[in-house]
Write a protein that holds these residues in place. Structure first.
Motif, short mmCIF file in Angstrom:
data_model
loop_
_atom_site.label_atom_id
_atom_site.label_comp_id
_atom_site.label_asym_id
_atom_site.label_seq_id
_atom_site.Cartn_x
_atom_site.Cartn_y
_atom_site.Cartn_z
N TYR A 203 0.81 -1.22 0.00
CA TYR A 203 0.00 0.00 0.00
C TYR A 203 0.84 1.27 0.00
O TYR A 203 0.41 2.33 -0.47
N ASP A 239 -10.01 1.65 0.95
CA ASP A 239 -10.84 2.48 1.81
C ASP A 239 -10.43 2.39 3.27
O ASP A 239 -10.63 3.33 4.05
N THR A 242 -7.52 5.10 3.72
CA THR A 242 -7.61 6.42 3.10
C THR A 242 -8.76 7.20 3.72
O THR A 242 -9.64 6.62 4.36
#
Length: 243
Positions: A203, A239, A242
């Motif tokens: 990520y 999601d 973030t």
């Protein structure tokens, strides 16, 4: 992302107004319950496990500051945003590490700002927790010995037959004689996601998702396909870290 929230205020009108304003201006916030009693709210926190508590300060039985201190001492992780008509309590509110301190009547911009503060605080906490739990290196065995690769510098892993190739932040590649599934398990919980049968991405390197080509562009410039059957889980994963 859904922010599971409870509201605590001894005035029913104040609870209703705050719930309405959150519904109108903060779509990520879901009010799961409202309490007019701090004692009832405290008893319910362990069961409801809210992400966030909007808490009045001047209440009968238990003041909001005392409830926040009690929850913190008992190890509850719910974030606190105080909502009060008494500005003199500001210093005490931040002594218990409240996310924000809102004065009634709460303006919509200040309410949205408070939620943004919560989201920023939550993201920092998630990353800190991830880094705290994560080992620093992964060991890759070879015929001549082994390599130690710093996990945070691995941009992605690619299956190449029975070999897995680790691509680093500088785009250098290191091969390992084990399949990708083995390393997916080894790196579980360390910020990696299997976007495709042949790719595992970190990520920390995500830069852009191209919906037309169903692919990710990493900040190293690498282009990684996202399998259609994994797209929904990929978007849920993104999601989770973030705002």
């Amino acid at each position: 992302m859904m922010i599971k929230t409870i509201l605590v205020d001894d005035e029913q009108d104040e609870l209703d107004v705050l719930e309405r304003d959150l519904l109108n201006h903060c779509p990520d916030v879901v009010v799961v319950k409202k309490f007019r009693s701090a004692i009832e709210a405290k008893a319910a926190v362990a069961e409801l496990r809210p992400d966030l508590i909007f808490l009045d300060i001047e209440m009968p039985e238990i003041k909001g500051i005392d409830l926040a201190k009690s929850l913190k001492n008992e190890g509850h992780s719910s974030a606190i945003i105080f909502v009060t008509g008494y500005p003199q309590f500001g210093a005490q509110a931040f002594e218990v590490e409240a996310i924000d301190f809102l004065l009634k009547p709460v303006e919509s911009d200040r309410l949205k700002q408070a939620i943004e503060k919560y989201l920023g605080h939550n993201l920092q906490s998630q990353i800190a927790e991830l880094n705290k739990k994560a080992p620093t290196f992964i060991r890759i065995s070879s015929q001549s010995g082994f390599d130690l690769l710093k996990i945070k510098d691995i941009s992605y892993l690619k299956a190449d037959g029975a070999i897995t190739r680790f691509f680093m932040a500088d785009n250098q590649a290191v091969g390992a004689g084990r399949n990708l599934g083995i390393f997916e398990k080894a790196l579980s919980g360390q910020g990696f996601f299997r976007v495709h049968s042949g790719y595992l991405v970190n990520y920390r390197f995500l830069h852009h998702y191209d919906n037309r080509e169903s692919c990710i562009i990493l900040n190293t410039g690498a282009k990684i396909p996202v399998a259609q059957q994994r797209l929904r889980d990929f978007l849920i994963w993104v999601d989770s870290f973030t705002v």
